[in-house]
Motif scaffolding. Structure first.
Motif, PDB file in Angstrom:
ATOM      1  N   PRO A  31       0.802  -1.227   0.000  1.00 21.32           N
ATOM      2  CA  PRO A  31       0.000   0.000   0.000  1.00 21.32           C
ATOM      3  C   PRO A  31       0.836   1.279   0.000  1.00 21.32           C
ATOM      4  O   PRO A  31       0.333   2.342  -0.330  1.00 21.32           O
ATOM      5  N   VAL A  32       2.112   1.190   0.369  1.00 18.25           N
ATOM      6  CA  VAL A  32       2.962   2.382   0.431  1.00 18.25           C
ATOM      7  C   VAL A  32       3.775   2.575  -0.843  1.00 18.25           C
ATOM      8  O   VAL A  32       3.714   3.619  -1.478  1.00 18.25           O
ATOM      9  N   CYS A  33       4.568   1.557  -1.240  1.00 18.63           N
ATOM     10  CA  CYS A  33       5.480   1.742  -2.383  1.00 18.63           C
ATOM     11  C   CYS A  33       5.033   1.015  -3.645  1.00 18.63           C
ATOM     12  O   CYS A  33       5.604   1.227  -4.713  1.00 18.63           O
ATOM     13  N   HIS A  35       5.307  -2.180  -4.369  1.00 16.14           N
ATOM     14  CA  HIS A  35       6.094  -3.372  -4.688  1.00 16.14           C
ATOM     15  C   HIS A  35       5.206  -4.616  -4.648  1.00 16.14           C
ATOM     16  O   HIS A  35       4.322  -4.730  -3.819  1.00 16.14           O
ATOM     17  N   ALA A  36       5.462  -5.555  -5.573  1.00 14.49           N
ATOM     18  CA  ALA A  36       4.576  -6.710  -5.735  1.00 14.49           C
ATOM     19  C   ALA A  36       4.903  -7.893  -4.833  1.00 14.49           C
ATOM     20  O   ALA A  36       4.162  -8.865  -4.833  1.00 14.49           O
ATOM     21  N   GLN A  37       5.978  -7.827  -4.064  1.00 13.66           N
ATOM     22  CA  GLN A  37       6.302  -8.961  -3.205  1.00 13.66           C
ATOM     23  C   GLN A  37       6.254  -8.560  -1.738  1.00 13.66           C
ATOM     24  O   GLN A  37       6.742  -7.488  -1.354  1.00 13.66           O
ATOM     25  N   ASN A  38       5.673  -9.462  -0.933  1.00 15.85           N
ATOM     26  CA  ASN A  38       5.638  -9.269   0.517  1.00 15.85           C
ATOM     27  C   ASN A  38       5.833 -10.624   1.175  1.00 15.85           C
ATOM     28  O   ASN A  38       5.700 -11.660   0.537  1.00 15.85           O
ATOM     29  N   GLN A  39       6.182 -10.592   2.453  1.00 12.40           N
ATOM     30  CA  GLN A  39       6.393 -11.839   3.179  1.00 12.40           C
ATOM     31  C   GLN A  39       5.583 -11.821   4.466  1.00 12.40           C
ATOM     32  O   GLN A  39       5.315 -10.764   5.026  1.00 12.40           O
ATOM     33  N   SER A  40       5.231 -12.996   4.916  1.00 10.27           N
ATOM     34  CA  SER A  40       4.538 -13.118   6.189  1.00 10.27           C
ATOM     35  C   SER A  40       5.489 -12.666   7.291  1.00 10.27           C
ATOM     36  O   SER A  40       6.648 -13.084   7.339  1.00 10.27           O
ATOM     37  N   TYR A  41       5.014 -11.786   8.166  1.00  4.51           N
ATOM     38  CA  TYR A  41       5.839 -11.240   9.248  1.00  4.51           C
ATOM     39  C   TYR A  41       5.463 -11.877  10.583  1.00  4.51           C
ATOM     40  O   TYR A  41       6.311 -12.332  11.319  1.00  4.51           O
ATOM     41  N   LEU A  42       4.156 -11.876  10.881  1.00  4.71           N
ATOM     42  CA  LEU A  42       3.663 -12.525  12.083  1.00  4.71           C
ATOM     43  C   LEU A  42       2.169 -12.732  11.988  1.00  4.71           C
ATOM     44  O   LEU A  42       1.505 -12.181  11.126  1.00  4.71           O
ATOM     45  N   VAL A  43       1.629 -13.549  12.869  1.00  5.03           N
ATOM     46  CA  VAL A  43       0.195 -13.766  12.965  1.00  5.03           C
ATOM     47  C   VAL A  43      -0.202 -13.380  14.376  1.00  5.03           C
ATOM     48  O   VAL A  43       0.432 -13.800  15.352  1.00  5.03           O
ATOM     49  N   CYS A  44      -1.234 -12.528  14.494  1.00  5.32           N
ATOM     50  CA  CYS A  44      -1.691 -12.112  15.817  1.00  5.32           C
ATOM     51  C   CYS A  44      -3.169 -12.432  15.963  1.00  5.32           C
ATOM     52  O   CYS A  44      -3.895 -12.520  14.980  1.00  5.32           O
ATOM     53  N   LYS A  45      -3.599 -12.635  17.190  1.00  6.24           N
ATOM     54  CA  LYS A  45      -4.989 -12.969  17.461  1.00  6.24           C
ATOM     55  C   LYS A  45      -5.692 -11.790  18.113  1.00  6.24           C
ATOM     56  O   LYS A  45      -5.140 -11.149  19.009  1.00  6.24           O
ATOM     57  N   ASP A  46      -6.914 -11.511  17.657  1.00  5.58           N
ATOM     58  CA  ASP A  46      -7.764 -10.486  18.247  1.00  5.58           C
ATOM     59  C   ASP A  46      -8.516 -11.130  19.412  1.00  5.58           C
ATOM     60  O   ASP A  46      -9.490 -11.836  19.218  1.00  5.58           O
ATOM     61  N   TYR A  47      -8.045 -10.899  20.617  1.00  2.72           N
ATOM     62  CA  TYR A  47      -8.688 -11.458  21.806  1.00  2.72           C
ATOM     63  C   TYR A  47      -9.845 -10.586  22.287  1.00  2.72           C
ATOM     64  O   TYR A  47     -10.599 -10.987  23.150  1.00  2.72           O
ATOM     65  N   THR A  48      -9.987  -9.373  21.720  1.00  2.00           N
ATOM     66  CA  THR A  48     -10.986  -8.424  22.188  1.00  2.00           C
ATOM     67  C   THR A  48     -12.360  -8.619  21.563  1.00  2.00           C
ATOM     68  O   THR A  48     -13.354  -8.682  22.269  1.00  2.00           O
ATOM     69  N   VAL A  49     -12.452  -8.721  20.234  1.00  2.00           N
ATOM     70  CA  VAL A  49     -13.746  -8.726  19.556  1.00  2.00           C
ATOM     71  C   VAL A  49     -14.007 -10.027  18.794  1.00  2.00           C
ATOM     72  O   VAL A  49     -14.898 -10.787  19.137  1.00  2.00           O
ATOM     73  N   ALA A  58       5.020  -8.054   5.569  1.00  2.00           N
ATOM     74  CA  ALA A  58       5.998  -6.981   5.405  1.00  2.00           C
ATOM     75  C   ALA A  58       6.371  -6.890   3.934  1.00  2.00           C
ATOM     76  O   ALA A  58       6.626  -7.907   3.284  1.00  2.00           O
ATOM     77  N   CYS A  59       6.418  -5.674   3.419  1.00  2.12           N
ATOM     78  CA  CYS A  59       6.838  -5.442   2.040  1.00  2.12           C
ATOM     79  C   CYS A  59       8.306  -5.812   1.902  1.00  2.12           C
ATOM     80  O   CYS A  59       9.138  -5.440   2.746  1.00  2.12           O
ATOM     81  N   CYS A  60       8.647  -6.548   0.842  1.00  3.88           N
ATOM     82  CA  CYS A  60      10.032  -6.960   0.594  1.00  3.88           C
ATOM     83  C   CYS A  60      10.908  -5.802   0.119  1.00  3.88           C
ATOM     84  O   CYS A  60      12.127  -5.936   0.084  1.00  3.88           O
ATOM     85  N   SER A  61      10.298  -4.663  -0.222  1.00  6.12           N
ATOM     86  CA  SER A  61      11.068  -3.515  -0.684  1.00  6.12           C
ATOM     87  C   SER A  61      11.241  -2.460   0.410  1.00  6.12           C
ATOM     88  O   SER A  61      12.351  -2.160   0.818  1.00  6.12           O
ATOM     89  N   CYS A  62      10.133  -1.915   0.917  1.00  4.56           N
ATOM     90  CA  CYS A  62      10.221  -0.808   1.883  1.00  4.56           C
ATOM     91  C   CYS A  62      10.045  -1.248   3.333  1.00  4.56           C
ATOM     92  O   CYS A  62      10.304  -0.468   4.251  1.00  4.56           O
ATOM     93  N   GLY A  63       9.583  -2.486   3.564  1.00  2.48           N
ATOM     94  CA  GLY A  63       9.432  -2.988   4.926  1.00  2.48           C
ATOM     95  C   GLY A  63       8.133  -2.620   5.614  1.00  2.48           C
ATOM     96  O   GLY A  63       7.916  -2.998   6.768  1.00  2.48           O
ATOM     97  N   PHE A  64       7.244  -1.869   4.939  1.00  4.23           N
ATOM     98  CA  PHE A  64       5.966  -1.498   5.545  1.00  4.23           C
ATOM     99  C   PHE A  64       5.203  -2.750   5.959  1.00  4.23           C
ATOM    100  O   PHE A  64       5.176  -3.741   5.232  1.00  4.23           O
TER     101      PHE A  64
END
Length: 85
Positions: A31-33, A35-49, A58-64
């Motif tokens: 969404p920022v730069c 770039h067409a490649q991204n990698q899985s960074y982490l998986v988080c759970k929504d315990y609230t709702v 994470a973007c493989c180019s800019c890290g967003f």
């Protein structure tokens, strides 16, 4: 609290994914730069709702870092129905 794991492979994405009755939209480009490649960074759970787990990529180019896939705009508000927001 976050429940997560880390993966390290850059890859492309580009499809809709179904989670029960909720259609999730797979982000193809950063969404920022744009770039067409991204990698899985982490998986988080929504315990609230929703009690669902969400992948952060994470973007493989800019890290967003961004949620991927994302819920459609018609379902997005349901994830914020909490007194904590």
């Amino acid at each position: 609290w976050l429940l997560f794991h880390v993966e390290h492979a850059c890859g492309k994405a580009g499809r809709n994914v179904s989670r029960g009755t909720i259609i999730m939209i797979q982000i193809t480009n950063c969404p920022v730069c744009g770039h067409a490649q991204n990698q899985s960074y982490l998986v988080c759970k929504d315990y609230t709702v929703s009690q669902e787990s969400f992948s952060i990529h994470a973007c493989c180019s800019c890290g967003f870092k961004f949620t991927n896939p994302i819920p459609g705009t018609d379902k997005l508000g349901g994830y914020y129905q909490s007194e904590d927001y």
